[in-house]
Motif scaffolding. Sequence first.
Motif, PDB file in Angstrom:
ATOM      1  N   UNK A   1       6.086  30.491  52.038  1.00  0.00           N
ATOM      2  CA  UNK A   1       5.513  31.667  52.694  1.00  0.00           C
ATOM      3  C   UNK A   1       5.555  32.927  51.824  1.00  0.00           C
ATOM      4  N   UNK A   2       6.098  32.825  50.623  1.00  0.00           N
ATOM      5  CA  UNK A   2       6.154  33.995  49.734  1.00  0.00           C
ATOM      6  C   UNK A   2       4.762  34.297  49.181  1.00  0.00           C
ATOM      7  N   UNK A   3       4.276  35.527  49.313  1.00  0.00           N
ATOM      8  CA  UNK A   3       2.929  35.854  48.819  1.00  0.00           C
ATOM      9  C   UNK A   3       2.835  35.821  47.295  1.00  0.00           C
ATOM     10  N   UNK A   4       3.953  35.988  46.606  1.00  0.00           N
ATOM     11  CA  UNK A   4       3.945  36.024  45.141  1.00  0.00           C
ATOM     12  C   UNK A   4       4.660  34.797  44.563  1.00  0.00           C
ATOM     13  N   UNK A   5       4.541  33.659  45.243  1.00  0.00           N
ATOM     14  CA  UNK A   5       5.253  32.464  44.785  1.00  0.00           C
ATOM     15  C   UNK A   5       4.688  31.922  43.472  1.00  0.00           C
ATOM     16  N   UNK A   6       3.414  32.191  43.199  1.00  0.00           N
ATOM     17  CA  UNK A   6       2.803  31.699  41.973  1.00  0.00           C
ATOM     18  C   UNK A   6       2.476  30.222  42.005  1.00  0.00           C
ATOM     19  N   UNK A   7       2.515  29.613  43.180  1.00  0.00           N
ATOM     20  CA  UNK A   7       2.220  28.183  43.290  1.00  0.00           C
ATOM     21  C   UNK A   7       0.725  27.949  43.365  1.00  0.00           C
ATOM     22  N   UNK A   8       0.253  26.916  42.664  1.00  0.00           N
ATOM     23  CA  UNK A   8      -1.138  26.539  42.853  1.00  0.00           C
ATOM     24  C   UNK A   8      -1.240  25.722  44.139  1.00  0.00           C
TER      25      UNK A   8
ATOM     26  N   UNK B   1       4.805  21.115  48.638  1.00  0.00           N
ATOM     27  CA  UNK B   1       5.923  21.778  49.298  1.00  0.00           C
ATOM     28  C   UNK B   1       5.811  21.651  50.818  1.00  0.00           C
ATOM     29  N   UNK B   2       4.603  21.829  51.324  1.00  0.00           N
ATOM     30  CA  UNK B   2       4.381  21.696  52.756  1.00  0.00           C
ATOM     31  C   UNK B   2       4.672  20.277  53.224  1.00  0.00           C
ATOM     32  N   UNK B   3       4.285  19.286  52.436  1.00  0.00           N
ATOM     33  CA  UNK B   3       4.545  17.892  52.773  1.00  0.00           C
ATOM     34  C   UNK B   3       6.046  17.613  52.809  1.00  0.00           C
ATOM     35  N   UNK B   4       6.788  18.223  51.895  1.00  0.00           N
ATOM     36  CA  UNK B   4       8.234  18.006  51.875  1.00  0.00           C
ATOM     37  C   UNK B   4       8.880  18.615  53.115  1.00  0.00           C
ATOM     38  N   UNK B   5       8.416  19.795  53.520  1.00  0.00           N
ATOM     39  CA  UNK B   5       8.940  20.413  54.740  1.00  0.00           C
ATOM     40  C   UNK B   5       8.613  19.554  55.955  1.00  0.00           C
ATOM     41  N   UNK B   6       7.381  19.085  56.020  1.00  0.00           N
ATOM     42  CA  UNK B   6       6.965  18.248  57.148  1.00  0.00           C
ATOM     43  C   UNK B   6       7.778  16.954  57.199  1.00  0.00           C
ATOM     44  N   UNK B   7       8.095  16.408  56.048  1.00  0.00           N
ATOM     45  CA  UNK B   7       8.899  15.182  56.007  1.00  0.00           C
ATOM     46  C   UNK B   7      10.290  15.429  56.550  1.00  0.00           C
ATOM     47  N   UNK B   8      10.867  16.582  56.208  1.00  0.00           N
ATOM     48  CA  UNK B   8      12.187  16.939  56.723  1.00  0.00           C
ATOM     49  C   UNK B   8      12.156  17.076  58.251  1.00  0.00           C
ATOM     50  N   UNK B   9      11.112  17.721  58.754  1.00  0.00           N
ATOM     51  CA  UNK B   9      10.998  17.909  60.191  1.00  0.00           C
ATOM     52  C   UNK B   9      10.720  16.586  60.898  1.00  0.00           C
ATOM     53  N   UNK B  10       9.936  15.732  60.262  1.00  0.00           N
ATOM     54  CA  UNK B  10       9.684  14.405  60.838  1.00  0.00           C
ATOM     55  C   UNK B  10      10.972  13.593  60.910  1.00  0.00           C
ATOM     56  N   UNK B  11      11.786  13.685  59.877  1.00  0.00           N
ATOM     57  CA  UNK B  11      13.061  12.977  59.874  1.00  0.00           C
ATOM     58  C   UNK B  11      13.949  13.474  61.012  1.00  0.00           C
TER      59      UNK B  11
END
Length: 307
Positions: free
Chosen positions: A72-79, A86-96
């Motif tokens: 959620x950081x506006x200046x994360x510099x991620x493509x 990153x979103x998939x990793x968060x979703x996997x944690x929540x699914x677990x």
Amino acid sequence: MTSGCATSRGRERVHGEVDYCVPAQVARDVDGESLDVRAPIATTPRLAQRFSRQDLLLAHAVGALEDLDTLTAPDSGLDEDARQALLLRIESRLLLFSTTLSSVSAELDCEATRTGRMATLLQSKESRRQNLLTVSSIVVGALTTTVTAISKNDRANDIIDISGGAASAGLGLAALFWSPSLRFTHPRNLLADVWWQPEHSQSFPPSLWFVLRHKDFSNERRHSILHNVRTRWVDSGYVEDPVGDAPYFGTGGRYTLDELQTRAQMLGELQAAVRLIHQDLQSLLTRIVSATAPTNRRDRGPVEGEG
């Protein structure tokens, strides 16, 4: 005779099935072992503006708080590829965590059903015993009346009346006050940790235990979910001993019908408390979707029907 043997063998099988509710494999989240409800969480003002405290605590419990901050950081510099990963990793944690809730809930449901089966078995046994004692009492009374009517000896009739009355009353009292019990074992007892509330549970997954022990996940945020569940058990009269009634919180023991029904009720209330945590999970997922929706929408292009 055959029917009696079959019934006996059936009861032995029921008593022998002490482990079928226990998960065949118990996965431990090593990262979650260090969770401490007293320790502050590493958050930022930006996250506090977009997510509730429960959201951030839950993200911390499942190990997704740092990734959420980066996402959620506006200046994360991620493509975009990195953001999606990153979103998939968060979703996997929540699914677990969601499967953790379902797994514990299923085990509690299984234990409540198993306890209910034992209660049904004991109730059937108690009903047969009471019927036998009641019929015996009636028969003794009828025989006493018949014998005294036939006999011409007044002294003998007095003795028969007294003896028959005492026997009939004894059988009636036995039917009224006799309380059968059976031995019921539960080596893995989820109720025990709820009652004793250790800092680290050997039965509950660490992420779920953190949520259950943290007061901010309860409605009033004054006491933890565990505290509230235990208080309801005491207030409802399920547990009278302030230090914990045996055999509810041990590995088993002899249970009466009322105690089996009480145990099943306690398991059901604990299951409801665990399942309600899905509401906190839904809240966090909703805010994550909201926080990431603008980027995702641009990537998908215009929706059909829009200009």
